[in-house]
Write a protein that holds these residues in place. Sequence first.
Motif, PDB file in Angstrom:
ATOM      1  N   ILE A  85      -3.660  -2.715   1.195  1.00 36.93           N
ATOM      2  CA  ILE A  85      -3.313  -3.642   2.297  1.00 36.93           C
ATOM      3  C   ILE A  85      -3.464  -2.994   3.457  1.00 36.93           C
ATOM      4  O   ILE A  85      -2.691  -2.199   3.782  1.00 36.93           O
ATOM      5  CB  ILE A  85      -1.805  -4.325   2.347  1.00 36.93           C
ATOM      6  N   GLU A  86      -4.283  -3.618   4.395  1.00 39.01           N
ATOM      7  CA  GLU A  86      -4.405  -3.004   5.797  1.00 39.01           C
ATOM      8  C   GLU A  86      -3.401  -3.829   6.725  1.00 39.01           C
ATOM      9  O   GLU A  86      -3.044  -5.043   6.333  1.00 39.01           O
ATOM     10  CB  GLU A  86      -6.068  -3.266   6.277  1.00 39.01           C
ATOM     11  N   TRP A  87      -2.757  -3.174   7.840  1.00 37.86           N
ATOM     12  CA  TRP A  87      -1.824  -3.892   8.516  1.00 37.86           C
ATOM     13  C   TRP A  87      -0.698  -4.211   7.908  1.00 37.86           C
ATOM     14  O   TRP A  87      -0.306  -5.419   8.344  1.00 37.86           O
ATOM     15  CB  TRP A  87      -2.671  -4.802   9.406  1.00 37.86           C
ATOM     16  N   SER A  88      -0.341  -3.684   7.132  1.00 35.78           N
ATOM     17  CA  SER A  88       0.598  -3.854   6.041  1.00 35.78           C
ATOM     18  C   SER A  88       2.082  -4.287   6.826  1.00 35.78           C
ATOM     19  O   SER A  88       2.870  -5.043   6.437  1.00 35.78           O
ATOM     20  CB  SER A  88       1.163  -2.981   5.033  1.00 35.78           C
ATOM     21  N   HIS A  89       2.266  -3.703   8.057  1.00 31.34           N
ATOM     22  CA  HIS A  89       3.585  -3.865   8.642  1.00 31.34           C
ATOM     23  C   HIS A  89       3.897  -5.283   9.225  1.00 31.34           C
ATOM     24  O   HIS A  89       4.920  -5.603   9.483  1.00 31.34           O
ATOM     25  CB  HIS A  89       3.591  -2.967  10.022  1.00 31.34           C
TER      26      HIS A  89
END
Length: 150
Positions: free
Chosen positions: A103-107
């Motif tokens: 997952i990219e940009w998981s925040h």
Amino acid sequence: MKFEIHSIAETQKFAQEMARLCRGENVLITLDGDLGAGKTTWTKAFGKALGVKNTINSPTFTILKSYKQEDGKPLHHIDAYRLEGASQDLGFEDCFDEGITVIEWSHYIEDQLPDDRISISLEEGIGEDRTIVIEATGKETQEILEGYHD
């Protein structure tokens, strides 16, 4: 764990080593860093090392793309960039049950993620220099990272 890389080739080598450790596991990997930090470059090399035959590209508009690893298990690639502020359940739990999910940009979807995961941060430096920070957040992922060597 924290270390420096200085080229795309070193980013790819790092991804290949992580693929070696994660092969055959059911694991979530979160990738965070600014635009251009190398998240998709890392994911492409990671997928290739897992035997994915299809072209891996950023799922920015589709949010989720799934690929087949050499062992037949799925490699899910999620780009959560467009999910900022999303509060509803997005149904990603199924992705976490089998295979590997990156997952990219998981925040942006932090509250929907399992507690046990490998968190990778890519911090941009000058040119292709990057500072990599890897953290295992639970027992199973700590066991996976015990075998890491660069």
